[in-house]
Design a protein around this motif. Structure first.
Motif, PDB file in Angstrom:
ATOM      1  N   ASN A 163      -6.638   5.540  -1.985  1.00 39.71           N
ATOM      2  CA  ASN A 163      -5.964   5.129  -3.810  1.00 39.71           C
ATOM      3  C   ASN A 163      -6.201   3.604  -3.618  1.00 39.71           C
ATOM      4  O   ASN A 163      -5.845   2.702  -4.783  1.00 39.71           O
ATOM      5  N   ARG A 220       0.834  -0.937   0.444  1.00 41.62           N
ATOM      6  CA  ARG A 220      -0.097   0.209   0.100  1.00 41.62           C
ATOM      7  C   ARG A 220       0.572   1.691   0.296  1.00 41.62           C
ATOM      8  O   ARG A 220       0.487   2.294  -0.761  1.00 41.62           O
ATOM      9  N   ASP A 249      -7.621  11.775   3.235  1.00 46.96           N
ATOM     10  CA  ASP A 249      -7.503  10.765   3.130  1.00 46.96           C
ATOM     11  C   ASP A 249      -6.320  10.892   3.243  1.00 46.96           C
ATOM     12  O   ASP A 249      -4.811  11.118   3.466  1.00 46.96           O
ATOM     13  N   ASP A 300       0.541   3.606  -3.057  1.00 43.82           N
ATOM     14  CA  ASP A 300       0.519   5.745  -2.068  1.00 43.82           C
ATOM     15  C   ASP A 300       1.013   6.446  -2.907  1.00 43.82           C
ATOM     16  O   ASP A 300       1.210   7.988  -3.019  1.00 43.82           O
ATOM     17  N   LYS A 318      -4.412   7.336   4.442  1.00 43.49           N
ATOM     18  CA  LYS A 318      -3.868   6.139   4.511  1.00 43.49           C
ATOM     19  C   LYS A 318      -3.552   5.413   5.469  1.00 43.49           C
ATOM     20  O   LYS A 318      -3.103   4.663   5.649  1.00 43.49           O
ATOM     21  N   ASP A 366       1.148   7.468  -6.924  1.00 43.08           N
ATOM     22  CA  ASP A 366      -0.674   7.534  -6.835  1.00 43.08           C
ATOM     23  C   ASP A 366      -1.336   6.925  -7.562  1.00 43.08           C
ATOM     24  O   ASP A 366      -1.386   7.182  -8.185  1.00 43.08           O
ATOM     25  N   ASP A 414      -7.910   4.101   2.786  1.00 50.33           N
ATOM     26  CA  ASP A 414      -7.589   5.117   1.519  1.00 50.33           C
ATOM     27  C   ASP A 414      -7.341   4.898   0.131  1.00 50.33           C
ATOM     28  O   ASP A 414      -8.374   4.383  -0.445  1.00 50.33           O
TER      29      ASP A 414
END
Lengths: 289, 411
Positions: B138, B114, B397, B118, B399, B121, B136
């Protein structure tokens, strides 16, 4: 109350059987012959798969288990002839080679037979003691573990083959000079070790989930028992398995499986620290002095 | 014969498996990067997942691809190794410049890649049911989460069998978090956890656990054991005549234990699932027929394989409605709140706040012959938990992965 007492005995017997049966084959191949056999788990897996395959082809379970044992033994003899033979004086190379064999065996099984294999139901039903019910088959496993210890003892201590095998392992050149067919002894001993691993698989096949990597679940217990037992298979395996089984089943019962596993490994570190040559080395020194 | 099948088998496992459709050669292909373990311990799950992706890609390519572009499926096999997951995720994102990354089995593998997703992107779709909580932008999750599986299963089990519960769970993050979820659902029901046991991964011997359960006298078992070794519990419990009802958010539809163990080891197992092969709606039957025509030796189409199939169609819907493969444009479609597809289970939609997927949840029971019966249909359940505790990806966001013990800070 009698249920609780019996429960402790049963748990001890269950762990003891698992340790003895996992370790018996390795005790010969690693303990006696000095081959660090990383493919030990795959011999066990071979026993499991052949047992299940022949059982589903219609053989009675006991015969299927005999087939599983024999198949692992045969594979062992062939493997000894093809790749193990040059490695008797080279334990570290034997580790690499057998690790390769292990990877090929698990991945080959996955590619050819797929990721799963049909299981066998556990036979013989259950019995009650107090509030508890117990699987009868696990008592059979305990009996089989005692039987294996007896078989190994008689084979190596009471037969001509056993004398020749022990002589070959102690000093192969001298044994050969005295007319012992050492290559045949090596092949046979390796085959017997592999067959005992196969027997372990054959016996546990009806109680487990069958996948190509299942051998890995036996290998820690097998090595731990053999190392704690020390060089002499005949003297070491039984007391090592007994002591480790008391520690593990006790901790399992009082603190759960996580502590049981941690405790087992800590006990091994302490025992190896105090008794560097294992139980058999310690017993041999005691009887010598 | 054996040698031939060995070579054929080996040929299906190259490092990069490239699937192209020859009819749509003119347009530049749309690249899907896929990470699934088809060797090693997790192969039992990774192989049906790969099959699900392949089936969806073949069908979509036969129908003209996505926006007229054929899909090129680039599959790498991380072999269950999280370091390889990271290496391969970088390779797919940076060198191959895939349009979307799909896959990962364990939560550990997802958390390993992850940060890489991230940083690049990129757009990533996780296809497993899991312990929930990842907030998250993404990532889109198409598997079921605890509010869909555990919050449905546990109250049913308490009502039907009683308030004394014994938990058997694998000793790693999934097991601990799912046990925590179970406790948080049990508490308001006045139910009691009479025993809770965490089992190290790889342990295959359960005689002591079985006795502990008999001593605690629970009404039912909450099973969160994971992996082939720990699945040996069922055979050993049946041999010892434990005979207790069991509830689990991962058994049957995921590991198809009822197909691997001879009956009656899995008798009285209850599970909640968005997909299981025994589902027999017309849509499900048509899907199963297509799957088995392409992969005739598949033992069982499990929910992981199904979710992997659905993920590709979900991506197709997003890209076609966005007319783009850019993450921002795809997320605008998700933000409408009606980004959904007609999947074999029914109509499912991506929730804009959490980017998790709604599911039609059904409760199933395994009988003593290992036949599966649907005992309750919960209808479509939204992935509401993250939104409730304050995750709103349309606004911020973070994450992060949240759990009932680790919630977003308020305000």
């Amino acid at each position: 109350m009698s249920g609780d007492l019996f429960s402790y005995v049963y748990q001890f017997a269950d762990v003891f059987a698992f340790l003895v049966l996992s370790a018996a084959g390795l005790a010969i191949i690693f303990g006696m012959m000095g081959i660090i056999n990383m493919a030990h788990g795959e011999f066990i897996m071979c026993g499991v798969y052949v047992t299940s395959a022949t059982y589903h082809m219609g053989l009675p379970l006991v015969l299927a288990q005999a087939c599983g044992t024999a198949a692992a033994g045969l594979v062992g003899v062939v493997l000894e002839y093809l790749v193990i033979r040059p490695l008797y004086a080279r334990p570290l190379d034997s580790l690499l080679v057998t690790l390769g064999v292990s990877l090929i065996a698990t991945q080959g099984t996955l590619v050819i037979l797929g990721s799963t294999f049909p299981g066998i139901g556990t036979p013989l039903g259950s019995f009650d003691v107090g509030v508890y019910t117990f699987s009868t088959y696990r008592m059979v496993l305990f009996a089989a573990a005692i039987g294996v210890l007896g078989f190994v003892y008689v084979l190596f201590m009471r037969t001509g083959f056993g004398v020749q095998a022990r002589a070959t392992m102690q000093n192969a050149a001298m044994a050969r000079a005295l007319g012992v067919p050492t290559s045949r002894i090596y092949a046979l001993s390796f085959g017997i070790g592999a067959a005992l691993a196969g027997l372990c698989g054959a016996l546990y096949a009806p109680t487990m989930n069958l996948i190509p990597t299942m051998g890995a679940g036996f290998i820690v217990e097998a090595f731990v028992t053999v190392v704690v037992g020390g060089a002499s298979v005949l003297l070491g395996t039984a007391p090592a398995a007994a002591v480790l089984a008391i520690i593990r089943s006790g901790l399992n019962a009082w603190y759960g499986q996580v502590i049981g596993q941690i405790g087992l490994l800590i006990a091994v570190i302490l025992i190896v620290r105090v008794l560097p040559s294992g139980f058999s080395g310690w017993l041999a020194r005691r009887s010598a002095s | 014969m054996k040698r031939r099948s060995l070579i054929a088998g080996a040929a299906t496992l190259p490092l990069v498996a490239v699937v192209r459709d020859r009819t749509a050669r003119a347009a530049t292909p749309l690249k899907i990067g896929l990470l699934e373990d088809v060797s090693g311990d997790l192969a039992i799950f990774g192989i049906p997942k790969l099959h699900g992706s392949q089936l969806a890609v073949d069908e979509i390519n036969a129908g003209g691809g996505i926006m007229g572009r054929p899909i090129q499926l680039m599959h790498l096999d991380p072999q269950g190794d999280n370091a390889r997951y990271q290496e391969f995720a970088r390779r797919l994102l940076q060198r191959e410049k895939v349009d979307v990354l799909i896959g990962g089995i364990t939560s550990a593998s997802r958390e390993a890649i992850r940060p890489i997703v991230d940083r690049a992107d990129a757009f990533y779709i996780y296809t497993n049911q899991y312990e929930g909580g990842v907030c998250d932008a993404n990532m889109v999750s198409v598997g079921a989460v605890p509010e869909q599986q555990i919050a449905t299963l546990v109250p049913y089990m308490v009502e039907k069998f009683g308030k004394r519960v014994y938990t058997v769970a694998a000793d790693y993050n999934f097991g601990h978090l799912s046990a925590e979820w179970g406790r948080s659902v049990l508490k308001p029901l006045g139910a009691e956890v009479v025993g809770e046991e965490f089992i190290p991964l790889g342990v295959s011997q359960f005689a002591q656990t079985i006795q502990n359960i008999q001593k605690a006298r629970p009404d039912w078992l909450y099973m969160l054991n994971v992996g082939a070794a720990q699945n040996s519990f069922f055979e050993q419990a049946a041999a010892a005549k434990l005979n207790l009802p069991m509830g689990s958010p991962i058994k049957i539809m995921l590991g198809f234990e009822h197909k691997l163990f001879p009956p009656p080891a899995l008798a009285n197992m209850y599970a909640t699932a968005n997909w299981f092969e025994e589902l027999d709606t017309p849509e499900a039957d048509a899907f199963k027929k297509r799957w088995h025509a392409k992969f005739p030796t598949e033992t069982y189409i499990n929910d992981m394989g199904y979710n992997a199939y659905v993920a590709v169609y979900m991506y197709k819907m997003l890209a076609e409605r966005a007319k783009s493969t850019k993450k921002e444009e795809l997320r605008k479609v998700i933000a409408t709140g009606n980004a959904g597809i007609d999947a074999p289970e029914g109509h499912i939609t991506i929730d804009p706040k959490s980017q998790h997927t709604s599911h039609r949840m059904r409760l199933l029971r395994v009988d003593e012959h290992h036949a599966v019966h649907v005992v309750k249909d919960f209808g479509v359940i939204e992935p509401y938990w993250l939104g409730q505790v304050g995750c709103d990806l349309t606004k911020s966001d973070p994450k992060e992965q949240y759990t009932p013990d680790h919630l977003p800070k308020k305000g």
